[in-house]
Design a protein around this motif. Structure first.
Motif, PDB file in Angstrom:
ATOM      1  N   LEU A 117      11.499  -9.908  16.388  1.00 35.29           N
ATOM      2  CA  LEU A 117      11.931 -10.667  16.946  1.00 35.29           C
ATOM      3  C   LEU A 117      11.580 -10.693  18.596  1.00 35.29           C
ATOM      4  CD1 LEU A 117      15.619 -10.089  15.413  1.00 35.29           C
ATOM      5  CD2 LEU A 117      14.581 -12.362  15.666  1.00 35.29           C
ATOM      6  N   THR A 118      11.302  -9.482  18.976  1.00 37.59           N
ATOM      7  CA  THR A 118      10.997  -9.455  20.318  1.00 37.59           C
ATOM      8  C   THR A 118       9.487  -9.977  20.459  1.00 37.59           C
ATOM      9  OG1 THR A 118      11.951  -7.287  20.692  1.00 37.59           O
ATOM     10  CG2 THR A 118      10.355  -7.706  22.318  1.00 37.59           C
ATOM     11  N   LYS A 119       8.589  -9.739  19.413  1.00 36.05           N
ATOM     12  CA  LYS A 119       7.301 -10.554  19.720  1.00 36.05           C
ATOM     13  C   LYS A 119       7.391 -11.815  19.648  1.00 36.05           C
ATOM     14  CE  LYS A 119       2.789 -10.405  19.331  1.00 36.05           C
ATOM     15  NZ  LYS A 119       2.043  -9.849  20.693  1.00 36.05           N
ATOM     16  N   LEU A 120       8.382 -12.535  18.975  1.00 30.86           N
ATOM     17  CA  LEU A 120       8.654 -14.076  18.701  1.00 30.86           C
ATOM     18  C   LEU A 120       9.184 -14.563  19.986  1.00 30.86           C
ATOM     19  CD1 LEU A 120       8.203 -16.394  16.596  1.00 30.86           C
ATOM     20  CD2 LEU A 120      10.952 -16.057  16.413  1.00 30.86           C
ATOM     21  N   ASP A 121       9.750 -13.740  20.622  1.00 31.99           N
ATOM     22  CA  ASP A 121      10.364 -14.097  21.945  1.00 31.99           C
ATOM     23  C   ASP A 121       9.213 -14.225  22.801  1.00 31.99           C
ATOM     24  OD1 ASP A 121      11.991 -14.485  24.137  1.00 31.99           O
ATOM     25  OD2 ASP A 121      12.790 -12.637  24.448  1.00 31.99           O
ATOM     26  N   GLU A 122       8.434 -13.359  22.887  1.00 33.78           N
ATOM     27  CA  GLU A 122       7.284 -13.298  24.043  1.00 33.78           C
ATOM     28  C   GLU A 122       6.364 -14.450  23.700  1.00 33.78           C
ATOM     29  OE1 GLU A 122       5.778  -9.425  23.266  1.00 33.78           O
ATOM     30  OE2 GLU A 122       7.262  -8.212  24.329  1.00 33.78           O
ATOM     31  N   LEU A 123       6.150 -14.553  22.522  1.00 34.73           N
ATOM     32  CA  LEU A 123       5.208 -15.644  22.185  1.00 34.73           C
ATOM     33  C   LEU A 123       5.673 -16.980  22.432  1.00 34.73           C
ATOM     34  CD1 LEU A 123       3.943 -14.155  18.731  1.00 34.73           C
ATOM     35  CD2 LEU A 123       2.529 -14.718  20.632  1.00 34.73           C
ATOM     36  N   HIS A 124       6.943 -17.297  22.248  1.00 41.69           N
ATOM     37  CA  HIS A 124       7.737 -18.400  22.435  1.00 41.69           C
ATOM     38  C   HIS A 124       7.576 -18.981  24.028  1.00 41.69           C
ATOM     39  CE1 HIS A 124      10.541 -21.851  22.332  1.00 41.69           C
ATOM     40  NE2 HIS A 124      10.806 -21.706  20.844  1.00 41.69           N
ATOM     41  N   HIS A 125       7.606 -17.651  24.780  1.00 43.66           N
ATOM     42  CA  HIS A 125       7.884 -17.778  26.263  1.00 43.66           C
ATOM     43  C   HIS A 125       6.350 -18.293  26.727  1.00 43.66           C
ATOM     44  CE1 HIS A 125       9.100 -17.126  30.276  1.00 43.66           C
ATOM     45  NE2 HIS A 125       8.028 -16.475  30.620  1.00 43.66           N
ATOM     46  N   SER A 126       5.099 -17.596  26.010  1.00 41.91           N
ATOM     47  CA  SER A 126       3.997 -17.900  26.345  1.00 41.91           C
ATOM     48  C   SER A 126       3.464 -19.341  26.149  1.00 41.91           C
ATOM     49  CB  SER A 126       2.905 -16.832  25.636  1.00 41.91           C
ATOM     50  OG  SER A 126       3.298 -15.437  26.084  1.00 41.91           O
ATOM     51  N   LEU A 127       3.915 -19.810  24.787  1.00 42.64           N
ATOM     52  CA  LEU A 127       3.549 -20.804  24.391  1.00 42.64           C
ATOM     53  C   LEU A 127       4.110 -22.328  25.289  1.00 42.64           C
ATOM     54  CD1 LEU A 127       3.675 -20.685  20.674  1.00 42.64           C
ATOM     55  CD2 LEU A 127       1.646 -21.244  22.000  1.00 42.64           C
ATOM     56  N   ASP A 128       5.275 -21.781  25.834  1.00 40.25           N
ATOM     57  CA  ASP A 128       6.003 -22.882  26.794  1.00 40.25           C
ATOM     58  C   ASP A 128       4.909 -23.125  27.731  1.00 40.25           C
ATOM     59  OD1 ASP A 128       8.142 -23.391  25.402  1.00 40.25           O
ATOM     60  OD2 ASP A 128       9.558 -21.767  26.229  1.00 40.25           O
ATOM     61  N   ALA A 129       4.634 -21.960  28.509  1.00 49.59           N
ATOM     62  CA  ALA A 129       3.716 -21.901  29.475  1.00 49.59           C
ATOM     63  C   ALA A 129       2.483 -22.469  29.375  1.00 49.59           C
ATOM     64  CB  ALA A 129       3.437 -20.402  30.014  1.00 49.59           C
ATOM     65  N   GLU A 130       1.801 -22.575  28.127  1.00 50.49           N
ATOM     66  CA  GLU A 130       0.788 -23.118  27.523  1.00 50.49           C
ATOM     67  C   GLU A 130       0.550 -24.476  27.229  1.00 50.49           C
ATOM     68  OE1 GLU A 130      -2.406 -21.688  27.992  1.00 50.49           O
ATOM     69  OE2 GLU A 130      -2.055 -19.763  28.461  1.00 50.49           O
ATOM     70  N   ASN A 131       1.820 -25.137  27.065  1.00 56.59           N
ATOM     71  CA  ASN A 131       2.085 -26.370  26.375  1.00 56.59           C
ATOM     72  C   ASN A 131       1.428 -26.306  25.112  1.00 56.59           C
ATOM     73  OD1 ASN A 131       2.683 -29.212  26.332  1.00 56.59           O
ATOM     74  ND2 ASN A 131       0.303 -29.855  26.772  1.00 56.59           N
TER      75      ASN A 131
END
Length: 629
Positions: A117-131
């Motif tokens: 869950l923590t990993k998914l949270d981090e990836l979701h945040h990163s993908l927002d920044a990368e479009n």
């Protein structure tokens, strides 16, 4: 302004340069086909463009910040899922997407895993920044258009499907310059047609090598021919190039003949005893020496492959008779269901169908290499079968070229006459040095030529050929067509080369998947016409009914398999973050918090971050939840 320029470029790998004094300007939007015989340097020219090979002389210039992507002709070993491999084309964003979908998949199996869950949270945040979500949709669209399964393991795919994966990976980058080396190899006809349509609307610069004449005719707006070290540019389509090429060849032949005639005349003069030391003759002698040098430097046109029929006893009239045969590896996924056919001597049958539909399996069943699970197969008398394998499994890469012919013997018997292997290989355009060199030194087209040499060294009256046209240059391809037309035996051939099928085969067997196998008379165009044919309705005397037009509904996009998994993972992540948000709100409602100065800042900052993150997650969840399941 040219995107790529070459000024007086020469390159070689020992000995005489492969390419000499190349001058080219490649403009934005060009769709260039590189043509030339196998081994003349088409792949090397592409490597010069990408920078993988540096010129020995001259300069290669490129526009600043230009992106160049190249799809090579070889199919390497692949690992990972189709989605992971295709998304790699997006660089860092692609890696994030692959990780995100992998974590979603794991969470679907283990809902309560906090580290996931923590990993998914981090990836979701990163993908927002990368479009990332827009790129995710783009990758899915490419995969869908190439008719690939996003979650399939690439290692288990057929050669054709692997080729599709690599092509999808190249296309997803959307580069300024796209280089494709034999892009249609191992692809079925539907995939080739889709690629033609895609590349016709491609806005970047396209440079490709292809033996598929229909593909070249549809795409090329410019031809660059590599011939004897030179690169000759023709700003025209393929049909016009053929006309101009014939005119240029005729002019060159006349020029060479006049030069040779003059050289012969001067050689006679020098041998008559004229003393070269006389002042009045020194200029003529120098001119003669210069002519000799010019003649020595002239590169002769590459000869043609010599394909000869082997004398062999004729087969019986009946070659293969199959009645109601069925075969499957899995009961729920039939490859052949109740198929019947009769193949007689002289038939030339083309086998077509989507990648993975079972074309090679059908051949193996018809040849009794695999036993039919239902029905019966009867072979005629005196069958001598020779087999051409598309994956070169018959070749031993640890041995030299000549050791791969006739079991490593130094001679081969052709029509009762013993011939030296090296001499026999020269019929297939292999020099003595190449014959003794390792097989790994050969290009893809040269390996296919070696397979043809091996094939025709064996007496046969039935030729079974699995994708024989891959990597062959057009001149050799046309000679192979002529050979097969004159071949007195029977030919069974898997091919996706539409013009080759039109020019050679007398019948088509179409393997359509799910056990459906149908037979048609004629070549590819005949099959296309018969497949699309709709019976005309009988004329009626009654007045025609007026039918109201029914509005055509737009095709509704449904959730992909990956998006379904993502939706489940999103719900788990939202639940986790909402729980944390509730705890923070309770803490902020407690007056005791505000007596701890440092903690107040931490709690309020985290609460603000959570609100922004949840807003984005809600938006993504609403987007996915609004699509039909």
């Amino acid at each position: 302004m040219a995107v790529i320029g070459m000024q007086d470029v020469s390159v070689g790998f020992g000995g005489r340069p492969l390419l000499e004094h190349i001058n080219l300007q490649i403009e934005p939007g060009d769709r260039i086909c590189l043509l030339g015989r196998n081994g003349v340097g088409k792949t090397t020219l592409m490597k010069l463009i990408t920078g993988e090979v540096l010129p020995e002389k001259g300069d290669v210039s490129r526009l600043p910040k230009i992106t160049i992507t190249c799809l090579t002709q070889d199919v390497p070993e692949l690992s990972g899922t189709v989605f992971e491999l295709v998304s790699e084309g997006l660089g860092q964003c692609g890696k994030l997407l692959a990780q995100y979908h992998s974590v979603c998949h794991q969470l679907a199996l283990d809902h309560d895993n906090k580290s996931l869950l923590t990993k998914l949270d981090e990836l979701h945040h990163s993908l927002d920044a990368e479009n990332g979500w827009q790129m995710d949709r783009y990758v899915e669209d490419i995969i869908q258009n190439m008719e690939l399964e996003a979650d399939a393991e690439a290692a288990g795919l057929s050669a054709g499907m692997k080729r599709r994966v690599l092509l999808a990976q190249a296309l997803v980058r959307n580069p300024d310059v796209l280089l494709l080396d034999e892009p249609t190899n191992h692809l079925d006809i539907d995939a080739v047609t889709w690629i033609e349509d895609f590349l016709t609307s491609y806005k970047g610069t396209l440079i490709f090598v292809s033996h598929d004449r229909v593909f070249v005719k549809k795409l090329a707006t410019r031809i660059i021919e590599l011939d004897r070290g030179r690169a000759i540019s023709y700003s025209c389509n393929y049909e016009t190039f053929l006309v101009r090429k014939d005119i240029a060849n005729e002019a060159q032949a006349v020029e060479d003949a006049l030069f040779d005639k003059k050289l012969a005349k001067e050689e006679v003069w020098i041998r008559k005893g004229i003393k070269a030391r006389r002042t009045r003759n020194e200029g003529r002698v120098r001119a003669l020496k210069k002519m000799r040098d010019e003649r020595r430097q002239r590169r002769e046109e590459i000869g043609n492959v010599k394909m000869r029929l082997q004398d062999v006893q004729q087969s019986g009239t009946l070659v293969i008779d199959a009645k109601d045969i069925s075969f499957s590896y899995k009961p729920e996924k039939p490859i052949i269901s109740n198929f019947s056919t009769t193949i007689t001597r002289g038939d030339k049958i083309g086998v077509i169908g989507p990648n993975g539909s079972g074309k090679t399996t059908l051949l193996q069943v018809l040849l009794k290499e695999l036993a039919a699970q239902q029905g019966s197969i009867r072979h005629g008398t005196n069958l001598e079968i020779a087999y051409f394998d598309q994956l070169h499994a018959q070749l031993d890469y640890e041995k030299s070229v000549y050791e791969n012919i006739a079991g490593g013997n130094k001679t081969v018997v052709i029509n009762g006459i013993s011939r030296n292997i090296v001499g026999y290989l020269q019929d297939f355009l292999f020099t003595p040095d190449q014959s003794l060199s390792p097989l790994s030194n050969l290009s893809g087209g040269e390996r296919n030529r070696l397979l043809l040499a091996r094939l025709f060294a064996t007496p046969s009256n039935v030729l079974v050929m699995d994708e024989p046209t891959n990597d062959l240059d057009i001149e050799t391809l046309e000679l192979l067509e002529e050979f097969l037309l004159n071949y007195p035996g029977t030919v069974l051939m898997v091919s996706h080369d539409r013009e080759f099928l039109n020019n050679v085969v007398t019948g088509i067997i179409s393997v359509q998947g799910n056990g459906v196998v149908e037979e048609y008379v004629g070549g590819y165009d005949d099959w296309l016409r018969q497949r699309k044919a709709v019976p005309n309705p009988e004329p009626q005397n009654t007045p025609a009914k007026v039918v109201k037009a029914v509005p055509v509904k737009e095709k509704v996009r449904k959730l992909t398999f990956k998006e379904k998994k993502e939706l489940k993972a999103l719900l788990v992540l939202i639940e986790k973050l909402e729980s944390e948000q509730k705890q923070l709100h309770e803490a902020m409602a407690d007056p005791a918090l505000y007596k701890k100065g440092s903690e107040v800042v931490q709690v309020t900052t985290r609460a603000g971050e959570l609100k922004k993150q949840l807003d984005k997650l809600y938006a993504r969840w609403q987007e996915l939840d609004g699509l039909p399941k």
